[in-house]
Design a protein around this motif. Structure first.
Motif, PDB file in Angstrom:
ATOM      1  N   PRO A 167       4.624 -14.721 -18.241  1.00 40.10           N
ATOM      2  CA  PRO A 167       4.090 -13.619 -18.767  1.00 40.10           C
ATOM      3  C   PRO A 167       2.798 -13.128 -18.866  1.00 40.10           C
ATOM      4  N   GLU A 168       1.879 -14.073 -18.104  1.00 39.67           N
ATOM      5  CA  GLU A 168       0.482 -13.883 -17.744  1.00 39.67           C
ATOM      6  C   GLU A 168       0.252 -12.997 -16.522  1.00 39.67           C
ATOM      7  N   ALA A 169       1.478 -12.653 -15.853  1.00 41.13           N
ATOM      8  CA  ALA A 169       1.429 -12.283 -14.467  1.00 41.13           C
ATOM      9  C   ALA A 169       0.811 -10.747 -14.398  1.00 41.13           C
ATOM     10  N   PRO A 170       1.124  -9.925 -15.328  1.00 40.44           N
ATOM     11  CA  PRO A 170       0.773  -8.498 -15.107  1.00 40.44           C
ATOM     12  C   PRO A 170      -1.056  -8.651 -15.196  1.00 40.44           C
ATOM     13  N   ALA A 171      -1.495  -9.550 -16.135  1.00 40.71           N
ATOM     14  CA  ALA A 171      -3.058  -9.434 -16.242  1.00 40.71           C
ATOM     15  C   ALA A 171      -3.739 -10.117 -14.941  1.00 40.71           C
ATOM     16  N   VAL A 172      -2.901 -11.104 -14.187  1.00 39.10           N
ATOM     17  CA  VAL A 172      -3.332 -11.523 -13.014  1.00 39.10           C
ATOM     18  C   VAL A 172      -3.280 -10.568 -11.770  1.00 39.10           C
ATOM     19  N   LEU A 173      -2.055  -9.780 -11.763  1.00 40.84           N
ATOM     20  CA  LEU A 173      -1.975  -8.788 -10.912  1.00 40.84           C
ATOM     21  C   LEU A 173      -2.989  -7.535 -11.031  1.00 40.84           C
ATOM     22  N   ASP A 174      -3.477  -7.616 -12.025  1.00 39.29           N
ATOM     23  CA  ASP A 174      -4.594  -6.522 -12.099  1.00 39.29           C
ATOM     24  C   ASP A 174      -5.869  -6.856 -11.222  1.00 39.29           C
ATOM     25  N   ARG A 175      -6.127  -7.803 -11.150  1.00 44.45           N
ATOM     26  CA  ARG A 175      -7.192  -8.597 -10.004  1.00 44.45           C
ATOM     27  C   ARG A 175      -6.623  -8.492  -8.752  1.00 44.45           C
ATOM     28  N   CYS A 176      -5.467  -8.121  -8.525  1.00 51.36           N
ATOM     29  CA  CYS A 176      -4.881  -8.328  -7.042  1.00 51.36           C
ATOM     30  C   CYS A 176      -5.254  -7.017  -6.283  1.00 51.36           C
ATOM     31  N   PHE A 177      -5.491  -7.218  -4.830  1.00 49.95           N
ATOM     32  CA  PHE A 177      -5.433  -6.080  -4.068  1.00 49.95           C
ATOM     33  C   PHE A 177      -3.967  -5.787  -3.647  1.00 49.95           C
ATOM     34  N   TYR A 178      -3.408  -4.669  -3.859  1.00 50.40           N
ATOM     35  CA  TYR A 178      -2.107  -4.268  -3.193  1.00 50.40           C
ATOM     36  C   TYR A 178      -2.228  -3.777  -1.910  1.00 50.40           C
ATOM     37  N   LEU A 179      -1.338  -4.071  -0.920  1.00 46.38           N
ATOM     38  CA  LEU A 179      -1.199  -3.435   0.287  1.00 46.38           C
ATOM     39  C   LEU A 179      -0.597  -2.106   0.390  1.00 46.38           C
ATOM     40  N   ALA A 180      -1.075  -1.277   1.084  1.00 41.56           N
ATOM     41  CA  ALA A 180      -0.548   0.144   1.278  1.00 41.56           C
ATOM     42  C   ALA A 180      -0.236   0.365   2.862  1.00 41.56           C
ATOM     43  N   GLY A 181       0.479   1.196   3.147  1.00 40.90           N
ATOM     44  CA  GLY A 181       0.582   1.952   4.531  1.00 40.90           C
ATOM     45  C   GLY A 181       1.036   3.434   4.621  1.00 40.90           C
ATOM     46  N   LEU A 182       0.512   3.643   5.633  1.00 38.23           N
ATOM     47  CA  LEU A 182       0.708   5.341   5.796  1.00 38.23           C
ATOM     48  C   LEU A 182       2.244   5.575   6.202  1.00 38.23           C
ATOM     49  N   PRO A 183       3.059   6.468   5.767  1.00 40.03           N
ATOM     50  CA  PRO A 183       4.251   6.814   6.087  1.00 40.03           C
ATOM     51  C   PRO A 183       4.338   7.564   7.393  1.00 40.03           C
ATOM     52  N   ARG A 184       5.369   7.218   7.931  1.00 43.04           N
ATOM     53  CA  ARG A 184       5.547   8.114   9.542  1.00 43.04           C
ATOM     54  C   ARG A 184       6.144   9.350   9.163  1.00 43.04           C
ATOM     55  N   PRO A 185       5.620  10.370   9.411  1.00 44.45           N
ATOM     56  CA  PRO A 185       6.153  11.829   9.003  1.00 44.45           C
ATOM     57  C   PRO A 185       6.972  12.157  10.201  1.00 44.45           C
ATOM     58  N   ASP A 186       7.746  13.204   9.704  1.00 49.53           N
ATOM     59  CA  ASP A 186       8.653  13.880  10.536  1.00 49.53           C
ATOM     60  C   ASP A 186       7.661  15.177  11.147  1.00 49.53           C
ATOM     61  N   ILE A 187       7.552  15.148  12.472  1.00 51.55           N
ATOM     62  CA  ILE A 187       6.835  15.781  13.248  1.00 51.55           C
ATOM     63  C   ILE A 187       7.800  16.914  14.088  1.00 51.55           C
ATOM     64  N   GLY A 188       7.701  18.205  13.599  1.00 56.05           N
ATOM     65  CA  GLY A 188       8.531  19.036  14.252  1.00 56.05           C
ATOM     66  C   GLY A 188       7.835  19.850  15.236  1.00 56.05           C
ATOM     67  N   ILE A 189       8.688  20.400  16.285  1.00 57.98           N
ATOM     68  CA  ILE A 189       7.950  21.331  17.519  1.00 57.98           C
ATOM     69  C   ILE A 189       8.490  22.694  17.134  1.00 57.98           C
TER      70      ILE A 189
END
Length: 552
Positions: free
Chosen positions: A83-105
């Motif tokens: 149950p303590e996990a949410p408080a612990v996760l508050d001090r964590c860095f989450y990894l994020a990434g850029l989505p790969r878009p549909d590039i039309g021509i």
């Protein structure tokens, strides 16, 4: 090209600016070309030194080194903390990434590409579509995208980059999407995963240690908190493990750093991955500090958390902050200044460093020139106090294939061959560069007190307070005013012979700045002096005239 011009050009055309920087490369000085380039020993970082000592201490205690996972899925934090996990996760860095878009021509994109000067046909258009399709599916790396686009369009990479910048802004407008993966905020997150992998496959006891980086999303960084730190952590897994093992390991580990006394107090934080009543703070007494300081924490892992990883054994865990130990042993008050001295620390130069940045500017190149320099100095030592008018031959004979004569002269009556400051020597004291009166003939290791006494016995003027402190406590450069004058004269004599001139006259009068005595101070040292209100005080009358003549 200057920095401002490069930045302006980069805004207009990055690829062109990048190419221009390659034209600014300069050939190194002859002495700095490979293989003549040699390196001197560098300086270690106190944090790295501490981690190396921690590593050695763990190895001596029989622990095996390992590297724990750095990327921790959110699910592991819930399994470990409950149950303590949410408080612990508050001090964590989450990894994020850029989505790969549909590039039309579409037709508009094709027109824009052709406006840049790229001729298109159906084959190139299909090739470009295939590159974008492959990129979307993850088959093409983002690092290779510009190059692949350039190949498809059959243009140089510079043109391919221009196409991507001007025609396809989709890549600039992407917003990161968070994942469920976090950066390890404490070493325990990795230990459970490692022990799970080792369970049932290793003989007991299992004794492991890891010294590695952790990340914590602090509200702010200050004198005692950073968003990344190094944990020197160990685990001891066996059928039966007691708190006594934690006390014994922590005591043995910290004795390696000179701690002599220890006391153990229950930690009030009570982390849920430890058995209640086992989380313990370790305080050590170091004679250098003359006080008790908190240096480590240990405890026994909770059977609940262990069971979620299928571990039936008992586990003791000890954690030591490497930065904490380094700060204690180094006497640092601010963790930022210790870890990032160039960013947060007060910039400074030691007197010895400044002394190494002071050089004779013009110095004879040839062996003949250096011998002439010594002859000038010896003649000045021998006859410097002679009443004027007078002149003395410092050198006569063959010099670089020519027959020359060099003299030290003083035609004016009622004075001496040399002025009273000729034998002043340059010292560095508390960031100041100071000219200090000294006798012409001085033994290399003569004490400052003896020099002062000798000057007074010779009837010399009493030095000011700064000069006396510089002499007694500063760093001597070993350079006298006459050294600078003689070196410059010998260098000019070499130039005289090479250029074909037949006569030379060099006159040094009153020294006011380093250049007046042929000294050059590195720009870094000069910037330090100006920014810290230090002084360069090398004032003094030299009044030395040196003449040279080719006698052929």
């Amino acid at each position: 090209m200057k920095k401002k011009e490069i930045l302006k050009l980069a805004k207009r055309d990055f690829e062109k600016a990048w190419a221009e920087t390659g034209k600014n490369l300069k050939n190194p000085h002859h002495d700095e070309e490979y293989p003549r380039l040699h390196f001197k020993p560098g300086q270690t970082h106190p944090l790295s030194d501490t981690m190396a000592q921690l590593r050695q201490a763990y190895l001596l205690l029989g622990f095996q080194e390992t590297i724990n996972p750095l990327f921790i899925e959110e699910d592991h934090v819930y399994r470990q903390f409950g149950p303590e996990a949410p408080a612990v996760l508050d001090r964590c860095f989450y990894l994020a990434g850029l989505p790969r878009p549909d590039i039309g021509i579409g037709m508009d994109k094709i027109a824009q590409i052709e406006e840049i000067g790229v001729s298109l046909d159906e084959e190139k258009i299909q090739g470009l579509k295939e590159v974008f399709r492959s990129y979307k599916k993850g088959e093409t790396s983002g690092d290779d995208l510009i190059h692949d686009v350039s190949l498809a369009l059959e243009v140089a990479d510079a043109t391919g980059l221009r196409v991507m910048e001007r025609v396809f802004p989709e890549l600039k407008e992407l917003t990161p999407i968070s994942s469920k993966t976090t950066l390890r905020s404490h070493m325990t997150s990795g230990w459970f995963i490692t022990l799970n992998a080792l369970n049932q496959n290793n003989t007991l006891p299992v004794k492991l240690f890891s010294i590695d980086r952790c990340f914590r999303r602090e509200q702010r960084e200050d004198s005692s908190h950073l968003m990344t730190y190094h944990s020197a952590s160990c685990v001891w897994m066996d059928d039966e493990v007691s708190l006594d093992m934690g006390m014994a390991v922590s005591e043995s580990l910290l004795e390696y750093f000179g701690f002599q006394k220890f006391k153990f107090l229950l930690d009030e934080k009570k982390s849920k991955y430890y058995i209640p009543g086992t989380q313990t703070e370790v305080y050590g007494y170091h004679p250098k500090l003359n006080e008790w300081v908190e240096v480590a924490t240990f405890g026994l892992y909770s059977p609940i958390a262990l069971a979620k990883y299928g571990i039936d054994q008992e586990v003791m865990n000890l954690g030591v902050g490497a930065e904490r130990i380094a700060m204690i042993l180094g006497g640092h008050q601010d963790i930022r200044e210790m870890v990032y001295p160039h960013t947060y620390g007060k910039w400074g130069l030691s007197d010895r460093e400044m002394a190494s940045m002071l050089h004779l500017n013009l110095y004879p190149v040839t062996d003949d020139g250096r011998r002439l320099m010594e002859s000038i100095i010896q003649t000045a030592v021998e006859y410097g106090d002679t009443s004027s008018p007078c002149e003395f031959t410092a050198f006569q004979g063959e010099f670089m294939g020519k027959n020359i004569e060099v003299k030290i002269i003083e035609p004016e009556a009622g004075t001496k061959l040399l002025g009273p400051a000729s034998w002043n020597r340059v010292h560095v004291y508390q960031g100041n560069i100071v000219g200090v009166p000294q006798p012409a003939e001085i033994e290399r290791f003569q004490s400052p007190d003896d020099i002062v006494e000798k000057l007074l016995s010779m009837g010399k003027e009493v030095m000011d307070d700064l000069a006396i402190k510089a002499l007694k406590k500063g760093i001597p450069t070993g350079i006298s005013y006459m050294d600078g004058v003689a070196a410059q004269a010998a260098y000019r004599m070499e130039e005289m012979v090479v250029s074909g001139e037949e006569q030379l006259k060099l006159r040094a009068t009153i020294a006011k700045s380093p250049s007046d005595i042929n000294l050059k101070l590195d720009e870094l040292a000069m910037r330090y002096i100006n920014s810290n209100n230090k002084v360069i005080d090398i004032r003094g009358p030299i009044f030395c005239t040196i003449t040279g003549e080719i006698k052929d």
